[in-house]
Enzyme design. Structure first.
Site, PDB file in Angstrom:
ATOM      1  CE1 TYR A 194      -0.146   3.251   7.194  1.00 39.36           C
ATOM      2  CE2 TYR A 194      -1.181   4.297   9.086  1.00 39.36           C
ATOM      3  CZ  TYR A 194      -1.166   3.323   8.115  1.00 39.36           C
ATOM      4  OH  TYR A 194      -2.196   2.389   8.066  1.00 39.36           O
ATOM      5  N   PRO A 252      -4.436   1.618  18.370  1.00 45.35           N
ATOM      6  CG  PRO A 252      -6.200   0.176  17.924  1.00 45.35           C
ATOM      7  CD  PRO A 252      -5.577   0.957  19.010  1.00 45.35           C
ATOM      8  CE  LYS A 290       3.627   3.851  13.048  1.00 43.13           C
ATOM      9  NZ  LYS A 290       4.259   3.273  11.864  1.00 43.13           N
ATOM     10  CE1 TYR A 331      -5.241   4.516   8.300  1.00 40.32           C
ATOM     11  CE2 TYR A 331      -5.794   4.496  10.632  1.00 40.32           C
ATOM     12  CZ  TYR A 331      -5.039   4.028   9.575  1.00 40.32           C
ATOM     13  OH  TYR A 331      -4.081   3.060   9.802  1.00 40.32           O
ATOM     14  CG  HIS A 349      -2.172  -0.810   1.042  1.00 42.23           C
ATOM     15  ND1 HIS A 349      -3.397  -0.402   1.502  1.00 42.23           N
ATOM     16  CD2 HIS A 349      -2.373  -1.992   0.419  1.00 42.23           C
ATOM     17  CE1 HIS A 349      -4.320  -1.298   1.167  1.00 42.23           C
ATOM     18  NE2 HIS A 349      -3.723  -2.283   0.526  1.00 42.23           N
TER      19      HIS A 349
HETATM   20  P1  FAS Z   1       0.980 -10.192  22.405  1.00 42.04           P
HETATM   21  O1  FAS Z   1      -0.047  -9.777  23.412  1.00 42.04           O
HETATM   22  O2  FAS Z   1       0.590 -10.319  20.978  1.00 42.04           O
HETATM   23  O3  FAS Z   1       1.600 -11.611  22.814  1.00 42.04           O
HETATM   24  C1  FAS Z   1       1.876 -11.915  24.174  1.00 42.04           C
HETATM   25  C2  FAS Z   1       1.774 -13.427  24.309  1.00 42.04           C
HETATM   26  O4  FAS Z   1       2.155 -13.761  25.650  1.00 42.04           O
HETATM   27  C3  FAS Z   1       0.356 -13.942  24.097  1.00 42.04           C
HETATM   28  O5  FAS Z   1       0.362 -15.007  23.185  1.00 42.04           O
HETATM   29  C4  FAS Z   1      -0.079 -14.392  25.495  1.00 42.04           C
HETATM   30  O6  FAS Z   1      -0.926 -15.521  25.458  1.00 42.04           O
HETATM   31  C5  FAS Z   1       1.256 -14.718  26.144  1.00 42.04           C
HETATM   32  N1  FAS Z   1       1.223 -14.612  27.607  1.00 42.04           N
HETATM   33  C6  FAS Z   1       0.621 -13.650  28.342  1.00 42.04           C
HETATM   34  N2  FAS Z   1       0.816 -13.887  29.663  1.00 42.04           N
HETATM   35  C7  FAS Z   1       1.563 -15.013  29.738  1.00 42.04           C
HETATM   36  C8  FAS Z   1       2.083 -15.784  30.819  1.00 42.04           C
HETATM   37  N3  FAS Z   1       1.856 -15.417  32.083  1.00 42.04           N
HETATM   38  N4  FAS Z   1       2.795 -16.895  30.553  1.00 42.04           N
HETATM   39  C9  FAS Z   1       3.026 -17.266  29.264  1.00 42.04           C
HETATM   40  N5  FAS Z   1       2.568 -16.588  28.195  1.00 42.04           N
HETATM   41  C10 FAS Z   1       1.839 -15.481  28.450  1.00 42.04           C
HETATM   42  N6  FAS Z   1      -1.903  -3.382  16.744  1.00 42.04           N
HETATM   43  C11 FAS Z   1      -1.968  -2.811  15.528  1.00 42.04           C
HETATM   44  O7  FAS Z   1      -0.926  -2.387  15.006  1.00 42.04           O
HETATM   45  N7  FAS Z   1      -3.171  -2.721  14.861  1.00 42.04           N
HETATM   46  C12 FAS Z   1      -4.343  -3.213  15.410  1.00 42.04           C
HETATM   47  O8  FAS Z   1      -5.406  -3.114  14.806  1.00 42.04           O
HETATM   48  C13 FAS Z   1      -4.319  -3.820  16.668  1.00 42.04           C
HETATM   49  N8  FAS Z   1      -5.462  -4.330  17.222  1.00 42.04           N
HETATM   50  C14 FAS Z   1      -5.400  -4.909  18.473  1.00 42.04           C
HETATM   51  C15 FAS Z   1      -6.546  -5.460  19.094  1.00 42.04           C
HETATM   52  C16 FAS Z   1      -6.466  -6.046  20.371  1.00 42.04           C
HETATM   53  C17 FAS Z   1      -7.721  -6.610  21.026  1.00 42.04           C
HETATM   54  C18 FAS Z   1      -5.236  -6.065  21.054  1.00 42.04           C
HETATM   55  C19 FAS Z   1      -5.144  -6.658  22.462  1.00 42.04           C
HETATM   56  C20 FAS Z   1      -4.095  -5.532  20.451  1.00 42.04           C
HETATM   57  C21 FAS Z   1      -4.165  -4.958  19.158  1.00 42.04           C
HETATM   58  N9  FAS Z   1      -3.031  -4.438  18.523  1.00 42.04           N
HETATM   59  C22 FAS Z   1      -3.064  -3.869  17.301  1.00 42.04           C
HETATM   60  C23 FAS Z   1      -1.779  -4.479  19.151  1.00 42.04           C
HETATM   61  C24 FAS Z   1      -1.212  -5.845  18.955  1.00 42.04           C
HETATM   62  O9  FAS Z   1      -1.084  -6.116  17.578  1.00 42.04           O
HETATM   63  C25 FAS Z   1       0.068  -5.887  19.725  1.00 42.04           C
HETATM   64  O10 FAS Z   1       0.825  -4.705  19.539  1.00 42.04           O
HETATM   65  C26 FAS Z   1       0.927  -7.078  19.386  1.00 42.04           C
HETATM   66  O11 FAS Z   1       0.156  -8.237  19.538  1.00 42.04           O
HETATM   67  C27 FAS Z   1       2.133  -7.049  20.324  1.00 42.04           C
HETATM   68  O12 FAS Z   1       2.764  -8.254  20.258  1.00 42.04           O
HETATM   69  P2  FAS Z   1       3.418  -8.892  21.579  1.00 42.04           P
HETATM   70  O13 FAS Z   1       4.209  -7.859  22.265  1.00 42.04           O
HETATM   71  O14 FAS Z   1       4.039 -10.143  21.132  1.00 42.04           O
HETATM   72  O15 FAS Z   1       2.184  -9.178  22.574  1.00 42.04           O
HETATM   73  C1  PHB Z   2      -6.289  -3.525  10.671  1.00 39.55           C
HETATM   74  O1  PHB Z   2      -6.344  -3.825   9.459  1.00 39.55           O
HETATM   75  O2  PHB Z   2      -6.646  -4.297  11.582  1.00 39.55           O
HETATM   76  C2  PHB Z   2      -5.755  -2.160  11.050  1.00 39.55           C
HETATM   77  C3  PHB Z   2      -5.186  -1.350  10.070  1.00 39.55           C
HETATM   78  C4  PHB Z   2      -4.696  -0.106  10.431  1.00 39.55           C
HETATM   79  C5  PHB Z   2      -4.793   0.317  11.736  1.00 39.55           C
HETATM   80  C6  PHB Z   2      -5.371  -0.492  12.717  1.00 39.55           C
HETATM   81  C7  PHB Z   2      -5.857  -1.739  12.365  1.00 39.55           C
HETATM   82  O3  PHB Z   2      -4.320   1.550  12.086  1.00 39.55           O
END
Ligand code: FAS
Ligand code: PHB
Length: 389
Positions: free
Chosen positions: A384, A292, A296, A200, A72
């Site tokens: 971005y 989000p 990032k 957006y 993109h």
């Molecule tokens: P993660 O949370 O992905 O991974 C942590 C891992 O540790 C998980 O698998 C968990 O099960 C494990 N864990 C936790 N506690 C533990 C324990 N006590 N023992 C063992 N394992 C344990 N980012 C975007 O850029 N765009 C988005 O649209 C977006 N939407 C999101 C929606 C939601 C609901 C959430 C919660 C986050 C979103 N994010 C988004 C952010 C997301 O993408 C995170 O930045 C990304 O998953 C970060 O990765 P990790 O740091 O690996 O953490």
């Molecule tokens: C998504 O595709 O889930 C998405 C894309 C851009 C964002 C957040 C989420 O800033």
């Protein structure tokens, strides 16, 4: 059992770190609380910075990404019922790639398995010990038994609600937080996107985001109350509200269909400082959270993994502590810039109930500046596509 590095968490941060350490010949095991399928079932991020893509390519893990990812070169800002395109490539020479976090996680998991590197799924009651000394230990329960791993380093990659950051004495940490007074209601549906680029949209009813996973699978979000329940929203109610918040052309192009996932995510900005405590290092959401809006979260996790892997390679291979001594400073410098950008995008695009008239004029002025200044648009684009590591 004795390992060089114990990584807690099999999300993007833990998996990317494990892959980078494995490439450097540094022995590591991942302890994950959930099952592989549960981790893969979480629908999260969708946009990869070119730095994240570069890391996956350097690891030889970008085959599917290069085949299925969608480059993109721009996205649209919608406001006052019109659209402004932000060209990502014009000023930066770079672009982002739309490729779901689920797929990144799957590719990293598959590569880890193929390399014979160990992940313990459904590891319960993970606990950290003695990480303020040279021989930290991690214990966990599995199959009715307690296991212990003695190691040199623990990497807390266990997300915002993980155990690593919680294992630290409150006095060891300084935290910074802003909780936003709204959330995002997200829907995944097997329908073609309404636009070939992301939209957006700022609207008086609230923010909306039109994203995608492929030419046949769309990801949409609408701003909702912080305590909203996904089950309170029928598919029809979601589609109607989404269309109300888009410009007429985009609204008319929305193809509706049954949701295959529907969830509410809270929005928060959070940073814990520092990221190192003796032989314990924090990376990814365990250390910081961004709303989000700036896409990032996943990309910061990859950046942290890059910095921490470099530091640990110096420590284990070159026997130098300079890298681990500097990890927190180096990672936080980039983290705070992404926190700023994510906060700015969120402040610009969302409806806040209690903005003063002056603050509302500031939102209007931000859009007016972006409309009139190519340099302002280029600054947005630079953040971005991703600031350099
Ligand atoms: P993660 O949370 O992905 O991974 C942590 C891992 O540790 C998980 O698998 C968990 O099960 C494990 N864990 C936790 N506690 C533990 C324990 N006590 N023992 C063992 N394992 C344990 N980012 C975007 O850029 N765009 C988005 O649209 C977006 N939407 C999101 C929606 C939601 C609901 C959430 C919660 C986050 C979103 N994010 C988004 C952010 C997301 O993408 C995170 O930045 C990304 O998953 C970060 O990765 P990790 O740091 O690996 O953490
Ligand atoms: C998504 O595709 O889930 C998405 C894309 C851009 C964002 C957040 C989420 O800033």
């Amino acid at each position: 059992m004795r390992r060089q590095v114990v990584i807690i968490g099999s999300g993007p941060a833990g998996l990317m770190l494990g892959a980078l350490l494995g490439r450097a010949g540094i022995d590591n095991v991942i302890l994950e609380r959930k099952s592989r399928d549960y981790v893969l079932g979480r629908i999260r991020a969708g946009v990869l910075e070119d730095g994240t893509v570069g890391l996956l390519r350097s690891l030889g893990i970008a085959g599917r990404l290069d085949a299925e990812g969608l480059p993109h070169h721009g996205f649209a800002l919608g406001f006052a019922h019109r659209r402004l395109r932000i060209d990502l490539t014009e000023g930066t020479g770079r672009h982002v790639t739309v490729y779901g976090q689920t797929e990144v996680t799957r590719d990293l998991m598959d590569a880890r398995l193929a390399a014979g590197m160990e992940t313990v799924y459904e590891a319960e009651d993970v606990a950290l010990h003695d990480f303020d000394g040279p021989s930290p230990r991690v214990t966990y329960a599995k199959d009715g038994r307690t296991h212990e791993i003695v190691c040199d380093v623990i990497a807390g990659c266990d997300g915002f609600h993980g155990v690593a950051r919680e294992s630290l004495p409150a006095s060891a940490l300084t935290t910074f937080e802003r909780v936003y007074p709204f959330g995002w209601l997200g829907v995944l549906a097997n329908v073609p996107p309404c636009s070939h680029e992301l939209i957006y949209a700022a609207h008086e009813r609230g923010f909306a985001l039109c994203s995608m996973r492929s030419p046949t699978r769309s990801r949409y979000y609408v701003q909702c109350a912080a305590d909203e329940k996904a089950e309170a929203w029928s598919d029809q109610r979601f589609w109607d509200e989404l269309r109300r918040r888009l410009d007429p052309e985009a609204a008319a192009a929305v193809v509706t269909g049954p949701s295959i996932e529907k969830s509410v995510a809270p929005l928060r900005s959070f940073v814990a400082e520092p990221l190192r405590f003796g032989r314990l290092f924090l990376a990814g959401d365990a250390a910081h959270i961004v709303p989000p809006t700036g896409a990032k979260g996943l990309n910061l996790a990859a950046g942290d993994a890059f910095y921490l892997a470099e530091a640990l390679e110096e420590f284990f291979v070159e026997r130098s502590e300079a890298g681990i001594d500097d990890y927190s400073r180096r990672a936080l410098a980039r983290i705070w810039k992404a926190e700023r950008f994510s906060w700015w995008m969120t402040s610009l695009l969302h409806r806040f109930d209690h903005l003063t008239p002056f603050e509302r004029r500031m939102q209007d002025a931000e859009f007016a500046l972006l409309e009139s200044s190519a340099l302002a648009r280029a600054a947005l684009a630079e953040n971005y596509v991703g600031l350099p590591y």
